[in-house]
Design an enzyme around this catalytic site. Sequence first.
Site, PDB file in Angstrom:
ATOM      1  N   HIS A   1      45.520  29.257  -2.176  1.00 56.31           N
ATOM      2  CA  HIS A   1      45.921  30.244  -1.166  1.00 56.31           C
ATOM      3  C   HIS A   1      47.441  30.205  -0.977  1.00 56.31           C
ATOM      4  O   HIS A   1      48.106  29.271  -1.435  1.00 56.31           O
ATOM      5  CB  HIS A   1      45.206  29.983   0.171  1.00 56.31           C
ATOM      6  CG  HIS A   1      45.545  28.674   0.813  1.00 56.31           C
ATOM      7  ND1 HIS A   1      44.733  27.568   0.746  1.00 56.31           N
ATOM      8  CD2 HIS A   1      46.632  28.290   1.524  1.00 56.31           C
ATOM      9  CE1 HIS A   1      45.293  26.564   1.396  1.00 56.31           C
ATOM     10  NE2 HIS A   1      46.455  26.966   1.883  1.00 56.31           N
TER      11      HIS A   1
HETATM   12  P1  TYD Z   1      40.427  24.553   3.184  1.00 57.31           P
HETATM   13  O1  TYD Z   1      41.269  25.708   3.660  1.00 57.31           O
HETATM   14  O2  TYD Z   1      39.326  24.846   2.233  1.00 57.31           O
HETATM   15  O3  TYD Z   1      41.375  23.460   2.554  1.00 57.31           O
HETATM   16  P2  TYD Z   1      42.363  23.616   1.302  1.00 57.31           P
HETATM   17  O4  TYD Z   1      42.709  25.070   1.188  1.00 57.31           O
HETATM   18  O5  TYD Z   1      43.558  22.805   1.671  1.00 57.31           O
HETATM   19  O6  TYD Z   1      41.676  23.127   0.103  1.00 57.31           O
HETATM   20  O7  TYD Z   1      39.868  23.805   4.469  1.00 57.31           O
HETATM   21  C1  TYD Z   1      38.648  23.118   4.501  1.00 57.31           C
HETATM   22  C2  TYD Z   1      37.997  23.328   5.864  1.00 57.31           C
HETATM   23  O8  TYD Z   1      38.764  22.752   6.907  1.00 57.31           O
HETATM   24  C3  TYD Z   1      37.818  24.785   6.202  1.00 57.31           C
HETATM   25  O9  TYD Z   1      36.532  24.917   6.786  1.00 57.31           O
HETATM   26  C4  TYD Z   1      38.881  25.073   7.230  1.00 57.31           C
HETATM   27  C5  TYD Z   1      39.066  23.717   7.900  1.00 57.31           C
HETATM   28  N1  TYD Z   1      40.440  23.498   8.371  1.00 57.31           N
HETATM   29  C6  TYD Z   1      40.668  23.361   9.734  1.00 57.31           C
HETATM   30  O10 TYD Z   1      39.760  23.483  10.561  1.00 57.31           O
HETATM   31  N2  TYD Z   1      41.930  23.106  10.165  1.00 57.31           N
HETATM   32  C7  TYD Z   1      42.966  22.970   9.301  1.00 57.31           C
HETATM   33  O11 TYD Z   1      44.101  22.726   9.742  1.00 57.31           O
HETATM   34  C8  TYD Z   1      42.725  23.122   7.897  1.00 57.31           C
HETATM   35  C9  TYD Z   1      43.835  23.005   6.889  1.00 57.31           C
HETATM   36  C10 TYD Z   1      41.443  23.379   7.466  1.00 57.31           C
END
Ligand code: TYD
Length: 131
Positions: free
Chosen positions: A49
Amino acid sequence: MKIDLVQLSIHDDQRGSLIAIEKNNGIKFDIKRVYYIYDTKKGVRRGFHAHKKLKQLLVTVKGSCKVLLDNGKNKEVVLLNSPTKGLVIESMIWREMFDFSEDCVLMVLADHIYDESDYIRDYEKFVEEVK
Ligand code: TYD
């Protein structure tokens, strides 16, 4: 593409080492959120992303991982393998994290609380928006 790797100041003495990150000392923005990624399973790639506004600083406080940065024109891979190095990721940069060591703890400092509407999760849309 400019890679902004910050050398963090180390306070070390005979007891060991300590690193403090605060505004204007390793980081230029106000820290509103900290999260960390750990216990990453073998072969996993995460991220995929860009953020419309969010700025972040990434630090592998333990272990190592690689970060692919993509500004829509160029791609660069940065190896993070030290708790003394911080990688600044500005807004509108596509990122993917991979090659996590088993012991990796990737800490992320961000200038805003979690906001799903700030995410661009579609690569084609990202490329369109940076044009
Ligand atoms: P995700 O966006 O998939 O992580 P990355 O893109 O870094 O691989 O996030 C995993 C899960 O955690 C998703 O359900 C959203 C949640 N999340 C939060 O609640 N707070 C946060 O600050 C972040 C980064 C993720």
